[in-house]
Scaffold this active site. Structure first.
Site, PDB file in Angstrom:
ATOM      1  CD  GLU A  21      -2.963  -1.633   0.680  1.00  0.00           C
ATOM      2  OE1 GLU A  21      -2.035  -3.192   0.635  1.00  0.00           O
ATOM      3  OE2 GLU A  21      -3.577  -2.019   1.323  1.00  0.00           O
ATOM      4  CG  ASP A 134       2.458   2.588 -15.422  1.00  0.00           C
ATOM      5  OD1 ASP A 134       2.676   1.238 -16.228  1.00  0.00           O
ATOM      6  OD2 ASP A 134       1.725   1.997 -14.670  1.00  0.00           O
TER       7      ASP A 134
END
Length: 529
Positions: A21, A134
């Protein structure tokens, strides 16, 4: 708040996902806004120390990338709850994922401009041996001025499973299933061309408004990326320039060798469509962003943009974090730090070098050992065994620090010196060959690495025997490279033979058994026939 965070006051959460997060925070010491990203913890406490060590190494990777398209890293740490966090430059803007969700597919000029900016960053990073692993719309931030920021370099590598293939029924694999290259799915090996595949997925979605593959499960997505061809972009979007549609499909080629050679090549190709005259086909005019904000063509079309565009200078000595197997799975012949005490005498710098290396500070260890060897080298036989051991240690530090170019050059030079005076099966000569093979693999030069490993294997068999750990490890690397290159049947055959030989040669608890077994399971799931 934990002591590690006393400097940062968290204000509100900016986002949350599978990798952690992100919070907007205030740096109380330096009076500025920052972004603090907390990493997801590993599934087991047993793997926590390894994950934390890998996280620190990968954070150093991003910290050493000095490019306007990469947010600056300010700090890194672990809080009182064992959560890993990185503090970085706060970048206001919208991710391409959010722009796609709100406005639909991009105009050709927007997609080309975004791709060109991404390619600038990838060209710089790949030049340093850094692979993103990614790349996806959620990791690409579009700022109000139209600049693209590439987020989360090194995060995928920092959070990958233990070294070796780790695909399970839940689809654990480095990268995001919807944007992962086939070779990452099959062998968990990434190269610069793996990032180009992900860029192809991003471009496909920007231009079509949908990703190249969809599935209800992560495992289904992984299978599609590994085995199936996407619907041609020219069929889905016939209005697109045919050359652009063809480029996207080349980026999505299953074999890395069939993709464009580099991000620099892709950047030059997409430049032709930056000023493509096309209205946005996916949204009504009144819902599109205002032309003076969040427009990725702005860095190219603004007055004097070309004159003022910032290009990062390449550092003389690139620094990147080591791959996970540098520490965890490397045979003893090339372990960083293995020879640092050779011929040390009473020099107190030796202890400092060992301390730096044990803490993962390989750049400093290499600098200090290099100075020491320079002092010792005058008048010394360059192939003296003790001196060679120190030279190999220095090259191991360079490789572990991600300085692959000087490491490769050094292994090649030392190998040539040893070849002139020693037999090919000499252990230090073999360590040079192994170092060359690893540097090539970690640089993404898969074909050359495969040749180097295959030339090394018969020499290891003669020197150490067919059941030696180094010999078996080289056989595993060869199978992995074959799998990543698309020769899955051959890789499965090699691994099955290796599995049987390892059971006869190694103790039952040796981790090499699990590495081979897990890769075999992965390949059998993806290619059952």
């Amino acid at each position: 708040m934990a002591k590690a965070h006393e400097q940062y006051e968290l204000t509100n959460q900016l986002g949350k996902g599978g990798m952690g997060e992100v919070w907007l925070a205030f740096d109380k010491h330096l009076d500025r806004k920052v972004a603090v990203k907390f990493m997801s913890s590993p599934a087991t406490a047993r793997s926590l120390p390894t994950a934390q060590a890998r996280f620190r190494r990968e954070a150093r990777t991003t910290a050493r990338l000095e490019h306007p398209g990469v947010p600056t890293v300010y700090d890194v740490g672990i809080d009182g709850e064992s959560r890993m966090f990185v503090v970085m430059q706060y970048v206001p803007g919208r991710t391409l994922a959010k722009v796609l969700k709100k406005h639909g597919r991009f105009p050709v000029s927007w997609a080309a401009s975004a791709a060109a900016q991404i390619c600038e960053v990838l060209t710089y990073a790949h030049g340093l041996g850094v692979i993103h692993r990614d790349l996806k719309p959620a990791n690409l931030m579009l700022t109000p001025t139209g600049s693209i920021k590439v987020l989360d370099f090194g995060i995928a590598a920092a959070l990958e499973p233990e070294p070796g293939p780790a695909l399970t029924g839940t689809g654990v694999v480095t990268g995001t299933p919807g944007f992962v290259a086939p070779e990452q799915v099959i062998s968990q090996q990434a190269s610069p061309r793996s990032d180009l595949y992900a860029l192809g997925c991003v471009l496909y979605e920007l231009l079509a408004g949908v990703p190249p593959f969809t599935s209800e499960t992560p495992m289904g997505l992984l299978y599609l990326h590994a085995k199936e061809k996407p619907q041609p972009l020219s069929e889905r979007c016939p209005h697109l320039p045919s050359e652009l549609a063809d480029l996207v499909m080349r980026l999505l080629a299953k074999l890395p060798a069939d993709r464009p050679e580099s991000a620099e090549e892709v950047s030059a190709l997409v430049a032709a469509w930056i000023d493509w005259p096309e209205a946005h086909p996916g949204v009504a005019v009144e819902s599109a962003p205002a032309p003076d904000e969040y427009n990725p063509t702005m860095p190219y079309t603004r007055k004097f943009a070309a004159r003022h565009r910032v290009v990062a200078a390449e550092p003389e000595q690139p620094h990147v974090a080591p791959p996970a197997d540098v520490i965890a799975a490397a045979p003893a012949t090339a372990e960083p730090g293995a020879g640092s005490g050779a011929g040390s005498g009473a020099d107190p710098r030796r202890a400092r070098i060992d301390e730096l290396a044990s803490n993962g500070r390989f750049t400093q260890a290499a600098e200090l050992l290099g100075e020491l060897l320079l002092e010792r080298g005058e008048g010394l036989d360059p192939v003296d065994p003790t001196y060679v051991a120190d030279r190999l240690t220095l090259l191991g530090y360079h490789r572990a620090a991600g300085q692959l170019r000087p490491a490769l050059e050094g292994y090649t030079r030392l190998g040539a010196e040893l070849a002139a005076v020693r037999p090919a099966t000499d252990s230090q000569a073999l360590a040079c060959r192994l170092g060359i093979a690893r540097c090539l693999r970690e640089s993404g030069r898969t074909t050359e690495a495969l040749v180097a490993y295959e030339e090394l294997l018969p020499l290891q068999r003669r020197a150490f025997g067919p059941a030696a750990q180094d010999t078996l490890s080289t056989r595993y690397e060869i199978a992995v490279l074959h799998a990543g290159a698309g020769s899955v049947a051959l890789a499965r055959q090699q691994l099955a033979t290796l599995r049987d030989d390892q059971h006869a040669a190694l103790a039952s608890g040796d981790p090499a058994h699990e590495l081979v077994a897990r890769l075999l399971v992965r390949l059998e799931r993806l290619s059952p026939n």
